[in-house]
Scaffold this motif. Structure first.
Motif, PDB file in Angstrom:
ATOM      1  N   ILE A 169       0.826  -1.214   0.000  1.00 26.17           N
ATOM      2  CA  ILE A 169       0.000   0.000   0.000  1.00 26.17           C
ATOM      3  C   ILE A 169       0.859   1.263   0.000  1.00 26.17           C
ATOM      4  CG2 ILE A 169      -1.921  -1.144   1.171  1.00 26.17           C
ATOM      5  CD1 ILE A 169      -1.063   0.394   3.726  1.00 26.17           C
ATOM      6  N   ASN A 170       2.154   1.119   0.283  1.00 28.34           N
ATOM      7  CA  ASN A 170       3.042   2.287   0.294  1.00 28.34           C
ATOM      8  C   ASN A 170       3.713   2.447  -1.063  1.00 28.34           C
ATOM      9  OD1 ASN A 170       5.531   3.963   0.769  1.00 28.34           O
ATOM     10  ND2 ASN A 170       4.658   4.023   2.823  1.00 28.34           N
ATOM     11  N   ILE A 171       3.578   3.623  -1.644  1.00 34.81           N
ATOM     12  CA  ILE A 171       4.078   3.839  -3.001  1.00 34.81           C
ATOM     13  C   ILE A 171       5.606   3.808  -3.089  1.00 34.81           C
ATOM     14  CG2 ILE A 171       4.202   6.373  -2.950  1.00 34.81           C
ATOM     15  CD1 ILE A 171       2.904   6.239  -5.821  1.00 34.81           C
ATOM     16  N   ILE A 172       6.304   4.049  -2.001  1.00 36.73           N
ATOM     17  CA  ILE A 172       7.763   3.917  -2.034  1.00 36.73           C
ATOM     18  C   ILE A 172       8.141   2.465  -2.300  1.00 36.73           C
ATOM     19  CG2 ILE A 172       9.905   4.107  -0.703  1.00 36.73           C
ATOM     20  CD1 ILE A 172       8.842   6.783  -1.567  1.00 36.73           C
ATOM     21  N   ASN A 173       7.457   1.524  -1.637  1.00 35.88           N
ATOM     22  CA  ASN A 173       7.705   0.108  -1.911  1.00 35.88           C
ATOM     23  C   ASN A 173       7.379  -0.247  -3.354  1.00 35.88           C
ATOM     24  OD1 ASN A 173       8.590  -0.572   0.700  1.00 35.88           O
ATOM     25  ND2 ASN A 173       6.509  -0.931   1.416  1.00 35.88           N
ATOM     26  N   ARG A 174       6.256   0.260  -3.853  1.00 39.22           N
ATOM     27  CA  ARG A 174       5.887  -0.034  -5.241  1.00 39.22           C
ATOM     28  C   ARG A 174       6.911   0.564  -6.201  1.00 39.22           C
ATOM     29  NH1 ARG A 174       0.703   1.604  -3.335  1.00 39.22           N
ATOM     30  NH2 ARG A 174       0.523   3.341  -4.818  1.00 39.22           N
ATOM     31  N   SER A 175       7.417   1.751  -5.850  1.00 44.40           N
ATOM     32  CA  SER A 175       8.448   2.373  -6.677  1.00 44.40           C
ATOM     33  C   SER A 175       9.739   1.548  -6.657  1.00 44.40           C
ATOM     34  CB  SER A 175       8.715   3.799  -6.190  1.00 44.40           C
ATOM     35  OG  SER A 175       9.618   4.468  -7.047  1.00 44.40           O
ATOM     36  N   PHE A 176      10.114   1.033  -5.499  1.00 49.20           N
ATOM     37  CA  PHE A 176      11.260   0.112  -5.430  1.00 49.20           C
ATOM     38  C   PHE A 176      11.006  -1.117  -6.304  1.00 49.20           C
ATOM     39  CE2 PHE A 176      12.918   1.664  -1.082  1.00 49.20           C
ATOM     40  CZ  PHE A 176      14.040   2.239  -1.642  1.00 49.20           C
ATOM     41  N   GLY A 177       9.778  -1.629  -6.246  1.00 56.66           N
ATOM     42  CA  GLY A 177       9.451  -2.801  -7.047  1.00 56.66           C
ATOM     43  C   GLY A 177       9.587  -2.526  -8.536  1.00 56.66           C
ATOM     44  N   LEU A 178       9.072  -1.381  -8.992  1.00 55.83           N
ATOM     45  CA  LEU A 178       9.198  -1.027 -10.401  1.00 55.83           C
ATOM     46  C   LEU A 178      10.657  -0.796 -10.771  1.00 55.83           C
ATOM     47  CD1 LEU A 178       7.961  -0.379 -13.123  1.00 55.83           C
ATOM     48  CD2 LEU A 178       7.446   1.936 -12.296  1.00 55.83           C
ATOM     49  N   SER A 179      11.409  -0.154  -9.892  1.00 57.86           N
ATOM     50  CA  SER A 179      12.842   0.048 -10.147  1.00 57.86           C
ATOM     51  C   SER A 179      13.568  -1.283 -10.298  1.00 57.86           C
ATOM     52  CB  SER A 179      13.468   0.860  -9.012  1.00 57.86           C
ATOM     53  OG  SER A 179      13.000   2.184  -8.999  1.00 57.86           O
ATOM     54  N   LEU A 180      13.197  -2.261  -9.487  1.00 62.41           N
ATOM     55  CA  LEU A 180      13.835  -3.577  -9.565  1.00 62.41           C
ATOM     56  C   LEU A 180      13.452  -4.286 -10.863  1.00 62.41           C
ATOM     57  CD1 LEU A 180      15.526  -5.841  -8.458  1.00 62.41           C
ATOM     58  CD2 LEU A 180      13.652  -6.447  -6.898  1.00 62.41           C
ATOM     59  N   ILE A 181      12.191  -4.203 -11.255  1.00 66.79           N
ATOM     60  CA  ILE A 181      11.766  -4.750 -12.548  1.00 66.79           C
ATOM     61  C   ILE A 181      12.583  -4.117 -13.676  1.00 66.79           C
ATOM     62  CG2 ILE A 181       9.865  -4.807 -14.216  1.00 66.79           C
ATOM     63  CD1 ILE A 181       7.960  -4.968 -11.738  1.00 66.79           C
ATOM     64  N   ASN A 182      12.750  -2.801 -13.605  1.00 66.25           N
ATOM     65  CA  ASN A 182      13.504  -2.085 -14.631  1.00 66.25           C
ATOM     66  C   ASN A 182      14.985  -2.448 -14.613  1.00 66.25           C
ATOM     67  OD1 ASN A 182      11.231  -0.768 -15.556  1.00 66.25           O
ATOM     68  ND2 ASN A 182      11.525   1.022 -14.258  1.00 66.25           N
ATOM     69  N   ALA A 183      15.538  -2.661 -13.415  1.00 66.59           N
ATOM     70  CA  ALA A 183      16.965  -3.000 -13.307  1.00 66.59           C
ATOM     71  C   ALA A 183      17.250  -4.341 -13.970  1.00 66.59           C
ATOM     72  CB  ALA A 183      17.382  -3.029 -11.838  1.00 66.59           C
ATOM     73  N   ILE A 184      16.421  -5.334 -13.700  1.00 63.73           N
ATOM     74  CA  ILE A 184      16.598  -6.642 -14.335  1.00 63.73           C
ATOM     75  C   ILE A 184      16.390  -6.526 -15.837  1.00 63.73           C
ATOM     76  CG2 ILE A 184      15.688  -8.994 -14.478  1.00 63.73           C
ATOM     77  CD1 ILE A 184      14.940  -8.706 -11.464  1.00 63.73           C
ATOM     78  N   SER A 185      15.394  -5.745 -16.239  1.00 66.49           N
ATOM     79  CA  SER A 185      15.094  -5.574 -17.661  1.00 66.49           C
ATOM     80  C   SER A 185      16.267  -4.989 -18.435  1.00 66.49           C
ATOM     81  CB  SER A 185      13.879  -4.659 -17.827  1.00 66.49           C
ATOM     82  OG  SER A 185      12.695  -5.244 -17.335  1.00 66.49           O
ATOM     83  N   GLN A 186      17.059  -4.131 -17.787  1.00 67.07           N
ATOM     84  CA  GLN A 186      18.150  -3.439 -18.474  1.00 67.07           C
ATOM     85  C   GLN A 186      19.097  -4.407 -19.189  1.00 67.07           C
ATOM     86  OE1 GLN A 186      19.480   0.183 -18.442  1.00 67.07           O
ATOM     87  NE2 GLN A 186      17.253   0.385 -18.442  1.00 67.07           N
ATOM     88  N   LYS A 187      19.284  -5.576 -18.620  1.00 66.68           N
ATOM     89  CA  LYS A 187      20.199  -6.548 -19.220  1.00 66.68           C
ATOM     90  C   LYS A 187      19.671  -7.074 -20.554  1.00 66.68           C
ATOM     91  CE  LYS A 187      22.560 -10.952 -18.316  1.00 66.68           C
ATOM     92  NZ  LYS A 187      22.872 -11.999 -17.308  1.00 66.68           N
TER      93      LYS A 187
END
Length: 241
Positions: free
Chosen positions: A74-92
């Motif tokens: 429910i906290n958008i900071i956690n969701r933002s971390f989650g999206l950042s992690l999805i994006n980090a893996i995607s970068q490869k």
């Protein structure tokens, strides 16, 4: 299940061997840096939707094992971390393709991305912005219900993944839908079945440079910050299963 949650499940197929080595909730954005088995580093980021900040829910450190928990928080900071992690893996796995859609009027821009808005100043364009802090002369997001159906080309900020407005935008849009911005640095094929036609984002070629840029409290713009990486535009391969 939200699109963000579905992306978290899909990216796990690519996540073997990755570990989180650094992360930050900075002033304008979060970032997560991952390392693969070959010790190569990749950074993913997500701008923070400040209008959605609150103190409910415990903020947790991101890692691959708690990705689904992050994207369901429910906290958008956690969701933002989650999206950042999805994006980090995607970068490869993202390739620097240059596949561009045909731009047809009217153009809708969801999120007041000023350099992009300026690019289409000679066209019929509607700009929508949820944040009163960033709105300026743009319409509010309420008017999307009235005008989105008219638009033939729809640029959508990746931040809509965090506040769950993307689902409704894609439901009512009848145009070519382009998910755009550094928060949308996602493997294009993961966006199949969501009515997204193109992904336009950035591949970061210097992890330390973009990390330091974000730590200083900066935004990242595909149009302005070209020194931070390589822009790409990729057509999403459609699935009809």
């Amino acid at each position: 299940m939200t699109i963000l949650q579905k992306l978290a499940e899909k990216i796990l197929e690519y996540s073997e061997g990755f570990k989180v080595i650094d992360y930050c909730a900075c002033l304008r954005a979060t970032y997560v840096i991952v390392e693969d088995k070959e010790e190569r580093r990749f950074l993913g980021m997500s701008h923070i939707a400040h209008e959605n900040l609150h103190n409910q829910g415990k903020i947790i450190a991101p890692n691959v094992d708690n990705l689904t928990e992050l994207t369901s928080s429910i906290n958008i900071i956690n969701r933002s971390f989650g999206l950042s992690l999805i994006n980090a893996i995607s970068q490869k796995f993202i390739k620097p393709t240059q596949e561009f859609p045909e731009i047809r009027d009217p153009v809708c821009i969801v999120g007041n991305m000023k350099p992009l808005v300026k690019e289409f100043s000679n066209r019929k364009v509607y700009v929508f912005e949820k944040s009163t802090e960033l709105r300026d002369d743009a319409l509010s997001d309420a008017e999307e219900e009235l005008l989105l159906q008219e638009c033939k080309t729809v640029f959508i900020t990746g931040v809509t993944l965090l506040n769950f407005t993307l689902e409704r935008i894609l439901e009512i849009s009848k145009g070519t839908n382009i998910l755009i911005g550094p928060s949308a640095s996602i493997i294009p094929d993961l966006m199949r079945d969501f009515n997204i036609h193109y992904i336009q984002s950035m591949i970061f070629n210097d992890v330390d440079k973009i990390r330091d840029h974000l730590r200083l409290g900066n935004f990242v713009s595909l149009k302005i910050n070209k020194e931070l990486g390589v822009n790409f535009s990729a057509k999403v391969n459609r699935s009809f299963a």
